[in-house]
Design a protein around this motif. Structure first.
Motif, short mmCIF file in Angstrom:
data_model
loop_
_atom_site.label_atom_id
_atom_site.label_comp_id
_atom_site.label_asym_id
_atom_site.label_seq_id
_atom_site.Cartn_x
_atom_site.Cartn_y
_atom_site.Cartn_z
N SER A 20 0.84 -1.19 0.00
CA SER A 20 0.00 0.00 0.00
C SER A 20 0.88 1.24 0.00
N ARG A 71 -6.16 1.46 -7.05
CA ARG A 71 -6.28 2.56 -6.11
C ARG A 71 -7.60 2.43 -5.36
N ASP A 72 -7.70 3.09 -4.23
CA ASP A 72 -8.97 3.10 -3.52
C ASP A 72 -9.87 4.20 -4.11
N ASN A 73 -11.10 4.27 -3.63
CA ASN A 73 -12.08 5.14 -4.27
C ASN A 73 -11.73 6.61 -4.17
N THR A 77 -4.86 6.26 -1.76
CA THR A 77 -4.06 5.07 -1.49
C THR A 77 -3.98 4.25 -2.77
#
Length: 125
Positions: A20, A71-73, A77
């Motif tokens: 991450s 990637r996150d929303n 991250t």
């Protein structure tokens, strides 16, 4: 912009890890996020990169089909899912962020303005 990697560790060959990279600060400026790695005694090399706003992803030939960048929303991250790991994947993995204007192809180090501290990945045979 600050970048912090996590998720490294020791894994057997054939195993998986997910790295991450958490970005903070003026993250709205980031256009591209990349992953690079540096093995002992070698130069840092490109692993994967993605353009954050529905852009393409690119992978080094050595990891294509095994690694996936996502990637996150909220986009702060970025992840590097690493499957079917090999001993030659052993390295310190760095994430990096580039803000416009891009100065060079995103598969090179040149465009990246910000770098994390790195996380160690060790793959045992």
């Amino acid at each position: 912009v600050q970048l912090v990697e996590s998720g490294g560790g020791l894994v057997q060959a054939g195993g998986s890890l997910r790295l991450s990279c958490a970005a903070s600060g003026s993250t709205f400026r980031i256009y591209v996020m990349g992953w690079f790695r540096q093995a002992p005694g070698k130069e840092r090399e490109f692993v994967a990169t993605m353009t954050l706003y529905s852009g393409p992803t690119y992978y080094a030939e050595s990891v294509k089909g095994r690694f996936t960048v996502s990637r996150d929303n909220d986009g702060d991250t970025v992840f590097l899912q690493m499957n079917s790991l090999k001993p030659e994947d052993t390295a310190v993995y760095y994430c990096a962020a580039a803000v416009p204007p891009l100065k060079a192809p995103i598969q090179s180090e040149t465009p990246y303005d910000y770098w994390g501290q790195g996380t160690q990945v060790t793959v045992s045979s």
